[in-house]
Write an enzyme that holds these catalytic residues in place. Structure first.
Site, PDB file in Angstrom:
ATOM      1  N   ARG A 143       0.829  -1.220   0.000  1.00 23.20           N
ATOM      2  CA  ARG A 143       0.000   0.000   0.000  1.00 23.20           C
ATOM      3  C   ARG A 143       0.861   1.266   0.000  1.00 23.20           C
ATOM      4  O   ARG A 143       0.538   2.257   0.643  1.00 23.20           O
ATOM      5  CB  ARG A 143      -0.958   0.015   1.186  1.00 23.20           C
ATOM      6  N   GLU A 195      -5.305   4.080   5.607  1.00 24.17           N
ATOM      7  CA  GLU A 195      -5.049   3.961   4.174  1.00 24.17           C
ATOM      8  C   GLU A 195      -5.385   5.246   3.425  1.00 24.17           C
ATOM      9  O   GLU A 195      -4.598   5.706   2.605  1.00 24.17           O
ATOM     10  CB  GLU A 195      -5.831   2.789   3.574  1.00 24.17           C
ATOM     11  N   SER A 209     -11.243  -0.290   2.716  1.00 27.13           N
ATOM     12  CA  SER A 209     -10.411  -0.545   3.900  1.00 27.13           C
ATOM     13  C   SER A 209      -9.836   0.759   4.429  1.00 27.13           C
ATOM     14  O   SER A 209      -9.117   1.452   3.718  1.00 27.13           O
ATOM     15  CB  SER A 209      -9.280  -1.516   3.558  1.00 27.13           C
TER      16      SER A 209
END
Length: 342
Positions: free
Chosen positions: A168, A336, A241
């Protein structure tokens, strides 16, 4: 910018972010070409305005209004290059819808990104986060990124090896604002083994033989699994998420496992990736709701805006969850989505 392309003023962004929070852009414009992008940036520089490049707003929290120029990326392109018996290169403009591109590739018989079906967002945003799901990450197929380097004002081609990809994470995420991605290239295969190792996929396919499957059947399985577990942002506003799965040293995982035998972890080379959803669930947050925002009742990683909450409402809830997990497990959760405005 030309007279015809003057930015709009005081534009509401509620419908342009998947959390559906209210925020106003002081100035706003769409760009559908590199030339329009350059003109928009030149206008912002001339007026002393900071800029925000917006895709589908699916990985962003507006903490308040944006006091500058919002540039919505709409560069469209989708075509094949270097087609041969083994595969082909798929070229995508930054404004292309990512999920549509996945189905386009899978429907044409090409493999490599089918596990990334139904991830919201645009092609240009995909490398920033190095999107991933069900054992596949974008970096597995990405050849290169074309981007406007704002430091030099030059169009540059950045190879996969130069993108600094990690879980990520990427060069683009670590250098916010410097690179504006305009195009990406993906090398897809006609025969690469399908990635079927995740339990959810195995369970859904019911023991089907890999040679009887294709990219489209896998994409359809992923879509069904995601729809069963994750809320549709158009129905229940969310950014997917909200937290990364934290990565901890093996020793720390062993200590956690001694105290919590059911802790979910995925061993890596010298570390263990913990399941953030499990940590949040065990901390009592799954299904929680206050008057405006909450945590989805089927997926603890997903924060939802069920009743007209603000970006600050969402961020305050996220802070409470992080504190709770830290106090109970000694593990720090990292968000995130990016945070802008205010």
């Amino acid at each position: 910018m030309s007279q015809q392309a003057e930015p709009h003023e005081n534009v509401q962004l509620k419908k342009l972010n998947t959390l559906c929070v209210s925020a106003t852009a002081k100035h706003y414009t769409d760009v559908a070409s590199l030339n329009e992008l350059r003109l928009a940036l030149a206008w912002a520089q001339d007026k002393g305005q900071k800029t925000l490049v917006l895709g589908s707003g699916s990985n962003l929290v507006f903490a308040g209004d944006f006091h500058g120029l919002v540039i919505r990326m709409q560069i469209a392109a989708r075509y094949w290059e270097q087609v041969d018996d083994t595969g082909a290169t798929l070229v995508l403009g930054a404004g292309e819808n990512w999920h549509d591109a996945v189905l386009y590739a899978a429907g044409a018989g090409y493999r490599g990104i089918e596990n990334l079906a139904l991830i919201p967002g645009t092609a240009g945003a995909a490398p920033v986060q190095n999107i991933g799901a069900y054992g596949v990450e974008l970096c597995d197929t990405l050849i290169s990124v074309t981007a406007l380097d704002r430091d030099s004002n030059q169009l540059v081609c950045i190879d996969n090896s130069e993108c600094g990809f990690a879980y990520r994470d990427s060069l683009f995420k670590r250098s916010p604002g410097r690179y504006i991605i305009t195009e990406i290239r993906l090398r897809l295969s006609r025969s690469k083994p399908l990635q079927l190792g995740y339990k959810d996929i195995e369970d859904y396919l019911g023991g089907a033989i890999a040679q009887d499957l294709n990219a489209l059947t896998v994409a359809e399985a992923v879509m069904a699994i995601r729809r069963r577990k994750l809320p549709d942002p158009e129905i229940i506003p969310n950014v997917g998420s909200f937290f990364k799965n934290p990565v901890v040293p093996v020793e720390q995982f062993n200590h956690l496992q001694a105290r919590y035998p059911d802790v979910v972890g995925y061993p890596q080379s010298n570390t263990v990736k913990l399941a953030a959803a499990w940590l949040i669930d065990q901390s009592g947050w799954k299904g929680y709701r206050n008057a405006r925002v909450g945590v989805h009742n089927r997926q603890a990683l997903v924060l939802i805006n069920h009743s007209g909450g603000t970006g600050r409402d969402v961020l305050e809830l996220a802070a409470e969850i992080r504190k709770s997990v830290q106090e109970r497990f000694g593990v720090t959760l990292e968000m995130e989505p990016g945070v802008v405005g205010g």
